[in-house]
Design a protein around this motif. Sequence first.
Motif, PDB file in Angstrom:
ATOM      1  N   ASP A 101     -18.946 135.092  53.686  1.00  0.00           N
ATOM      2  CA  ASP A 101     -19.367 136.359  53.112  1.00  0.00           C
ATOM      3  C   ASP A 101     -18.189 136.905  52.308  1.00  0.00           C
ATOM      4  N   ALA A 102     -18.220 136.752  50.980  1.00  0.00           N
ATOM      5  CA  ALA A 102     -17.081 137.132  50.138  1.00  0.00           C
ATOM      6  C   ALA A 102     -16.773 138.620  50.223  1.00  0.00           C
ATOM      7  N   ASP A 103     -17.772 139.435  50.536  1.00  0.00           N
ATOM      8  CA  ASP A 103     -17.566 140.880  50.632  1.00  0.00           C
ATOM      9  C   ASP A 103     -16.794 141.268  51.882  1.00  0.00           C
ATOM     10  N   ASN A 104     -16.762 140.371  52.858  1.00  0.00           N
ATOM     11  CA  ASN A 104     -16.119 140.689  54.139  1.00  0.00           C
ATOM     12  C   ASN A 104     -15.132 139.616  54.578  1.00  0.00           C
ATOM     13  N   ALA A 105     -14.467 138.990  53.612  1.00  0.00           N
ATOM     14  CA  ALA A 105     -13.440 137.998  53.912  1.00  0.00           C
ATOM     15  C   ALA A 105     -12.399 138.041  52.808  1.00  0.00           C
ATOM     16  N   ASP A 106     -11.179 137.680  53.145  1.00  0.00           N
ATOM     17  CA  ASP A 106     -10.074 137.744  52.188  1.00  0.00           C
ATOM     18  C   ASP A 106      -9.684 136.341  51.758  1.00  0.00           C
ATOM     19  N   SER A 107      -9.445 136.162  50.468  1.00  0.00           N
ATOM     20  CA  SER A 107      -9.127 134.828  49.943  1.00  0.00           C
ATOM     21  C   SER A 107      -7.810 134.277  50.486  1.00  0.00           C
ATOM     22  N   SER A 108      -6.923 135.144  50.965  1.00  0.00           N
ATOM     23  CA  SER A 108      -5.601 134.694  51.424  1.00  0.00           C
ATOM     24  C   SER A 108      -5.658 133.854  52.692  1.00  0.00           C
ATOM     25  N   ILE A 109      -6.779 133.922  53.415  1.00  0.00           N
ATOM     26  CA  ILE A 109      -6.846 133.213  54.701  1.00  0.00           C
ATOM     27  C   ILE A 109      -7.549 131.857  54.590  1.00  0.00           C
ATOM     28  N   ILE A 110      -8.027 131.497  53.398  1.00  0.00           N
ATOM     29  CA  ILE A 110      -8.921 130.355  53.297  1.00  0.00           C
ATOM     30  C   ILE A 110      -8.254 129.032  53.665  1.00  0.00           C
ATOM     31  N   GLU A 111      -6.994 128.849  53.301  1.00  0.00           N
ATOM     32  CA  GLU A 111      -6.324 127.586  53.616  1.00  0.00           C
ATOM     33  C   GLU A 111      -6.201 127.388  55.121  1.00  0.00           C
ATOM     34  N   GLY A 112      -5.746 128.427  55.810  1.00  0.00           N
ATOM     35  CA  GLY A 112      -5.629 128.341  57.261  1.00  0.00           C
ATOM     36  C   GLY A 112      -6.981 128.217  57.930  1.00  0.00           C
ATOM     37  N   LEU A 113      -7.970 128.913  57.387  1.00  0.00           N
ATOM     38  CA  LEU A 113      -9.322 128.858  57.952  1.00  0.00           C
ATOM     39  C   LEU A 113      -9.903 127.448  57.873  1.00  0.00           C
ATOM     40  N   LEU A 114      -9.795 126.809  56.711  1.00  0.00           N
ATOM     41  CA  LEU A 114     -10.347 125.457  56.556  1.00  0.00           C
ATOM     42  C   LEU A 114      -9.581 124.441  57.401  1.00  0.00           C
ATOM     43  N   ALA A 115      -8.280 124.676  57.586  1.00  0.00           N
ATOM     44  CA  ALA A 115      -7.510 123.802  58.471  1.00  0.00           C
ATOM     45  C   ALA A 115      -8.008 123.936  59.907  1.00  0.00           C
ATOM     46  N   GLU A 116      -8.333 125.163  60.300  1.00  0.00           N
ATOM     47  CA  GLU A 116      -8.882 125.407  61.633  1.00  0.00           C
ATOM     48  C   GLU A 116     -10.242 124.734  61.788  1.00  0.00           C
ATOM     49  N   VAL A 117     -11.093 124.868  60.771  1.00  0.00           N
ATOM     50  CA  VAL A 117     -12.420 124.251  60.798  1.00  0.00           C
ATOM     51  C   VAL A 117     -12.302 122.738  60.974  1.00  0.00           C
ATOM     52  N   SER A 118     -11.297 122.137  60.360  1.00  0.00           N
ATOM     53  CA  SER A 118     -11.134 120.677  60.438  1.00  0.00           C
ATOM     54  C   SER A 118     -10.833 120.194  61.851  1.00  0.00           C
ATOM     55  N   THR A 119     -10.371 121.088  62.720  1.00  0.00           N
ATOM     56  CA  THR A 119     -10.134 120.688  64.112  1.00  0.00           C
ATOM     57  C   THR A 119     -11.431 120.639  64.913  1.00  0.00           C
ATOM     58  N   TYR A 120     -12.498 121.254  64.375  1.00  0.00           N
ATOM     59  CA  TYR A 120     -13.786 121.268  65.066  1.00  0.00           C
ATOM     60  C   TYR A 120     -14.753 120.232  64.500  1.00  0.00           C
ATOM     61  N   GLY A 121     -14.552 119.849  63.249  1.00  0.00           N
ATOM     62  CA  GLY A 121     -15.469 118.893  62.637  1.00  0.00           C
ATOM     63  C   GLY A 121     -15.233 118.770  61.150  1.00  0.00           C
ATOM     64  N   VAL A 122     -16.218 118.224  60.458  1.00  0.00           N
ATOM     65  CA  VAL A 122     -16.129 117.995  59.015  1.00  0.00           C
ATOM     66  C   VAL A 122     -16.937 119.068  58.289  1.00  0.00           C
ATOM     67  N   ALA A 123     -16.279 119.787  57.395  1.00  0.00           N
ATOM     68  CA  ALA A 123     -16.971 120.825  56.621  1.00  0.00           C
ATOM     69  C   ALA A 123     -17.730 120.151  55.484  1.00  0.00           C
ATOM     70  N   SER A 124     -18.925 119.685  55.775  1.00  0.00           N
ATOM     71  CA  SER A 124     -19.700 118.944  54.773  1.00  0.00           C
ATOM     72  C   SER A 124     -20.350 119.866  53.756  1.00  0.00           C
ATOM     73  N   VAL A 125     -20.517 121.149  54.107  1.00  0.00           N
ATOM     74  CA  VAL A 125     -21.010 122.163  53.165  1.00  0.00           C
ATOM     75  C   VAL A 125     -20.068 123.351  53.234  1.00  0.00           C
ATOM     76  N   LYS A 126     -19.616 123.807  52.072  1.00  0.00           N
ATOM     77  CA  LYS A 126     -18.755 124.994  51.996  1.00  0.00           C
ATOM     78  C   LYS A 126     -19.317 125.902  50.906  1.00  0.00           C
ATOM     79  N   ARG A 127     -19.868 127.031  51.306  1.00  0.00           N
ATOM     80  CA  ARG A 127     -20.467 127.961  50.356  1.00  0.00           C
ATOM     81  C   ARG A 127     -19.936 129.373  50.589  1.00  0.00           C
ATOM     82  N   ILE A 128     -19.844 130.119  49.499  1.00  0.00           N
ATOM     83  CA  ILE A 128     -19.404 131.505  49.589  1.00  0.00           C
ATOM     84  C   ILE A 128     -20.362 132.378  48.792  1.00  0.00           C
ATOM     85  N   TYR A 129     -20.726 133.513  49.356  1.00  0.00           N
ATOM     86  CA  TYR A 129     -21.794 134.357  48.820  1.00  0.00           C
ATOM     87  C   TYR A 129     -21.248 135.694  48.335  1.00  0.00           C
ATOM     88  N   GLY A 130     -21.685 136.098  47.140  1.00  0.00           N
ATOM     89  CA  GLY A 130     -21.267 137.380  46.604  1.00  0.00           C
ATOM     90  C   GLY A 130     -21.821 137.585  45.210  1.00  0.00           C
TER      91      GLY A 130
END
Length: 259
Positions: free
Chosen positions: A16-45
């Motif tokens: 949700d682009a309206d309620n998330a900050d772009s500065s955290i995306i690198e760390g966020l995707l690194a965290e996601v990679s510990t849980y699985g494969v991000a086969s779809v990545k979409r952002i809404y706004g």
Amino acid sequence: MTVPTEGNALLAVLIDADNADSSIIEGLLAEVSTYGVASVKRIYGDWTNTRLNKWKDTLLAHSIQPMQQFAYTSGKNATDSAMIIDAMDLLHTGEFDGFCLVSSDSDFTRLASRLRESGKRVYGFGERKTPEAFVKACDQFIYNEIFRAAPVSDDDSRSRVPASDLRQDRALVSLIRSAITAASDDNGQAPLGQVGNIILKQRPDFDPRNYGYAKLSGLVDAIGLFTVTRQEGAVLISDAKPAAKKASRRPAKKAASAS
């Protein structure tokens, strides 16, 4: 049907682009990679809004697909509706093992519950201001502030909560203690991994990094009320510290009587 192991699960990351900050995306995707494969990545706004310009370079660098949603009416959030509809469409493809919902908005509470009702694992990502209802609707909730801070390591004590404060945190101590009781064997020892899983079921936003520790074992050690034992590759935890051996006192020798 083969059940995917954690790390190989197919995940849909919806932001949700309206309620998330772009500065955290690198760390966020690194965290996601510990849980699985991000086969779809979409952002809404509404990408016609200059307020979202800060996202544009980030999207290209991380191959995130922007989903355009015009704000049809003032005061109504069409972005939330578009993200919810897409999540349900992805759910019904049957291709995904879990969903990562990135928002601090309580409007996604029912979506998280609905995805879990369908047997999907839901990871939430949001600010500490996120309403408790949304946090508890997820299997696991990670606070975005973690990604803005310097990475936590076992050797870095600068950002750690002092051990004395940890011991006085009754809610934290009780949470760990009850999890140990639920997972322990006849000897009172419980596998640390099982203890962590039980804690997350009770409190989805639990994370040792919130206290300045990289791992649960480091946090438990610091509290000082539990015993962590490492043997044959396994890490076990029990509810009491081993009692210190008292130094034996020898009886004083009687003074020799004067002859």
